[in-house]
Design a protein around this motif. Structure first.
Motif, mmCIF file in Angstrom:
data_model
loop_
_atom_site.group_PDB
_atom_site.id
_atom_site.type_symbol
_atom_site.label_atom_id
_atom_site.label_comp_id
_atom_site.label_asym_id
_atom_site.label_seq_id
_atom_site.Cartn_x
_atom_site.Cartn_y
_atom_site.Cartn_z
ATOM 1 N N VAL A 1 -44.701 2.305 -6.790
ATOM 2 C CA VAL A 1 -45.105 3.621 -7.268
ATOM 3 C C VAL A 1 -43.844 4.454 -7.404
ATOM 4 O O VAL A 1 -43.036 4.537 -6.474
ATOM 5 C CB VAL A 1 -46.103 4.300 -6.309
ATOM 6 C CG1 VAL A 1 -46.312 5.770 -6.695
ATOM 7 C CG2 VAL A 1 -47.431 3.561 -6.324
ATOM 8 N N LEU A 2 -43.665 5.072 -8.566
ATOM 9 C CA LEU A 2 -42.499 5.909 -8.836
ATOM 10 C C LEU A 2 -42.954 7.342 -9.043
ATOM 11 O O LEU A 2 -43.811 7.618 -9.890
ATOM 12 C CB LEU A 2 -41.774 5.408 -10.086
ATOM 13 C CG LEU A 2 -40.597 6.250 -10.587
ATOM 14 C CD1 LEU A 2 -39.457 6.255 -9.568
ATOM 15 C CD2 LEU A 2 -40.114 5.727 -11.937
ATOM 16 N N THR A 3 -42.374 8.281 -8.291
ATOM 17 C CA THR A 3 -42.767 9.682 -8.401
ATOM 18 C C THR A 3 -41.551 10.574 -8.177
ATOM 19 O O THR A 3 -40.424 10.093 -8.018
ATOM 20 C CB THR A 3 -43.910 10.009 -7.419
ATOM 21 O OG1 THR A 3 -44.476 11.285 -7.731
ATOM 22 C CG2 THR A 3 -43.432 9.979 -5.981
ATOM 23 N N TRP B 1 -39.659 -7.310 -13.166
ATOM 24 C CA TRP B 1 -40.958 -7.463 -13.831
ATOM 25 C C TRP B 1 -42.120 -7.259 -12.873
ATOM 26 O O TRP B 1 -43.258 -7.579 -13.203
ATOM 27 C CB TRP B 1 -41.015 -8.825 -14.531
ATOM 28 C CG TRP B 1 -39.932 -8.892 -15.554
ATOM 29 C CD1 TRP B 1 -38.715 -9.488 -15.435
ATOM 30 C CD2 TRP B 1 -39.917 -8.247 -16.830
ATOM 31 N NE1 TRP B 1 -37.953 -9.285 -16.540
ATOM 32 C CE2 TRP B 1 -38.667 -8.527 -17.420
ATOM 33 C CE3 TRP B 1 -40.841 -7.471 -17.532
ATOM 34 C CZ2 TRP B 1 -38.311 -8.046 -18.684
ATOM 35 C CZ3 TRP B 1 -40.504 -7.000 -18.780
ATOM 36 C CH2 TRP B 1 -39.246 -7.295 -19.349
ATOM 37 N N LYS B 2 -41.836 -6.736 -11.701
ATOM 38 C CA LYS B 2 -42.906 -6.310 -10.803
ATOM 39 C C LYS B 2 -43.448 -4.980 -11.320
ATOM 40 O O LYS B 2 -42.683 -4.131 -11.774
ATOM 41 C CB LYS B 2 -42.381 -6.179 -9.373
ATOM 42 C CG LYS B 2 -41.908 -7.524 -8.804
ATOM 43 C CD LYS B 2 -41.342 -7.396 -7.403
ATOM 44 C CE LYS B 2 -40.874 -8.760 -6.893
ATOM 45 N NZ LYS B 2 -40.337 -8.709 -5.514
ATOM 46 N N PRO B 3 -44.764 -4.785 -11.292
ATOM 47 C CA PRO B 3 -45.350 -3.614 -11.951
ATOM 48 C C PRO B 3 -44.975 -2.298 -11.284
ATOM 49 O O PRO B 3 -44.907 -2.190 -10.059
ATOM 50 C CB PRO B 3 -46.853 -3.871 -11.856
ATOM 51 C CG PRO B 3 -47.007 -4.822 -10.714
ATOM 52 C CD PRO B 3 -45.778 -5.668 -10.713
ATOM 53 N N VAL B 4 -44.740 -1.296 -12.146
ATOM 54 C CA VAL B 4 -44.406 0.053 -11.705
ATOM 55 C C VAL B 4 -45.469 1.020 -12.204
ATOM 56 O O VAL B 4 -45.759 1.064 -13.404
ATOM 57 C CB VAL B 4 -43.023 0.485 -12.230
ATOM 58 C CG1 VAL B 4 -42.724 1.937 -11.846
ATOM 59 C CG2 VAL B 4 -41.931 -0.444 -11.709
ATOM 60 N N ALA C 1 -42.469 2.014 -17.249
ATOM 61 C CA ALA C 1 -43.543 1.865 -16.260
ATOM 62 C C ALA C 1 -44.732 1.178 -16.927
ATOM 63 O O ALA C 1 -44.911 1.248 -18.143
ATOM 64 C CB ALA C 1 -43.955 3.232 -15.721
ATOM 65 N N GLU C 2 -45.551 0.522 -16.112
ATOM 66 C CA GLU C 2 -46.728 -0.165 -16.677
ATOM 67 C C GLU C 2 -47.774 0.836 -17.140
ATOM 68 O O GLU C 2 -48.367 0.684 -18.202
ATOM 69 C CB GLU C 2 -47.318 -1.132 -15.646
ATOM 70 C CG GLU C 2 -46.695 -2.495 -15.655
ATOM 71 C CD GLU C 2 -45.174 -2.468 -15.717
ATOM 72 O OE1 GLU C 2 -44.638 -2.732 -16.812
ATOM 73 O OE2 GLU C 2 -44.523 -2.185 -14.701
#
Length: 257
Positions: free
Chosen positions: A53-55, A96-99, A118-119
């Motif tokens: 999770v990116l915030t 390639w791990k989901p963000v 981001a995904e």
């Protein structure tokens, strides 16, 4: 530290990455670029991280692009450009791990380097999106190309050309496909964590393969468009001193749609 990271503390497999410069609206300086790049590389090797999770810190901004105090010397050639933000996103670092991006407030300019890789994006109700480049005599190239992968042509054009005069609200961003979910501000991080935890609970090889497959569906067009970006920027950008004049002379009037 410009970036903080909460690594998984249990078996949920979700790391939380926070742009942590709230006093600068989480604008990106060179330290931020270096720290994010190092994190993406660390996550590539971390088996316990299966989703991210990116915030941004605070509730005023997710990210407002590159910090205007940053000095980035440019090569004396119209055929190349040195843009540190090209190293900012997870895909640019072969992760390639989901963000899942959780947008809490303003997201503009260089923020799209992150949102574009981001995904999907979850936004707080008060989130806004805009691209200030044209207002200040700069070509919007990399940012608009990345947003063209997510939004209809007319919406990307409107956001890119209207500059600071107009901001896209969270609801409109949802309607145009930039945002996948809109939630109250106090529920934003929980919503992003719930989605990321579900994804992280699945076999990571299949998840990463799916991310790579969907990304590849548009990669050829994206790569072709980005290849032109340095030349368009070199041709269309005003000199830095003229950009600075425009930046200081314009007020903060805008409307949200």
């Amino acid at each position: 530290m410009s970036v903080t990271c909460d690594m998984p503390t249990s078996k949920d497999g979700v790391a939380v990455v926070t742009l942590d410069r709230p006093q600068r609206h989480n604008a990106i300086d060179l330290d931020t670029v270096a720290e994010l790049t190092a994190l993406w590389h660390e996550f590539r090797m971390a088996d316990d991280v299966r989703a991210i999770v990116l915030t941004g810190a605070g509730d005023k901004a997710f990210c407002t692009g590159i910090d205007r105090s940053v000095d980035v010397p440019q090569p004396p050639s119209p055929y190349s450009i040195d843009d540190p933000l090209l190293r900012l996103g997870p895909k640019s670092n072969d992760l390639w791990k989901p963000v899942v991006a959780a947008v809490n407030g303003m997201a503009c300019g260089g923020a799209f380097y992150l949102l574009g890789e981001a995904e999907f994006v979850i936004a707080a109700e008060h989130a806004t999106f805009f691209d200030p480049h044209t207002t200040y005599g700069m070509v919007s190239a990399y940012e608009s190309v990345l947003m063209a992968q997510r939004m209809p042509y007319g919406e990307v054009m409107r956001m890119s050309l209207m500059g600071t005069a107009e901001r896209v609200g969270a609801r409109r961003a949802y309607e145009t496909g930039l945002v996948s979910e809109v939630v109250p501000a106090d529920e934003l991080l929980d919503a992003a964590l719930r989605a990321a935890a579900v994804i992280a609970s699945y076999p990571t090889e299949a998840v990463q393969g799916t991310v790579r497959a969907v990304w590849s569906a548009r990669e050829a067009a994206r790569a072709h468009a980005l290849a032109q970006a340095p030349h368009l920027i070199a041709l269309g950008n005003l000199p830095p001193e003229r950009q600075a004049e425009l930046f200081t002379s314009r007020g903060g009037e805008f409307r949200v749609r």
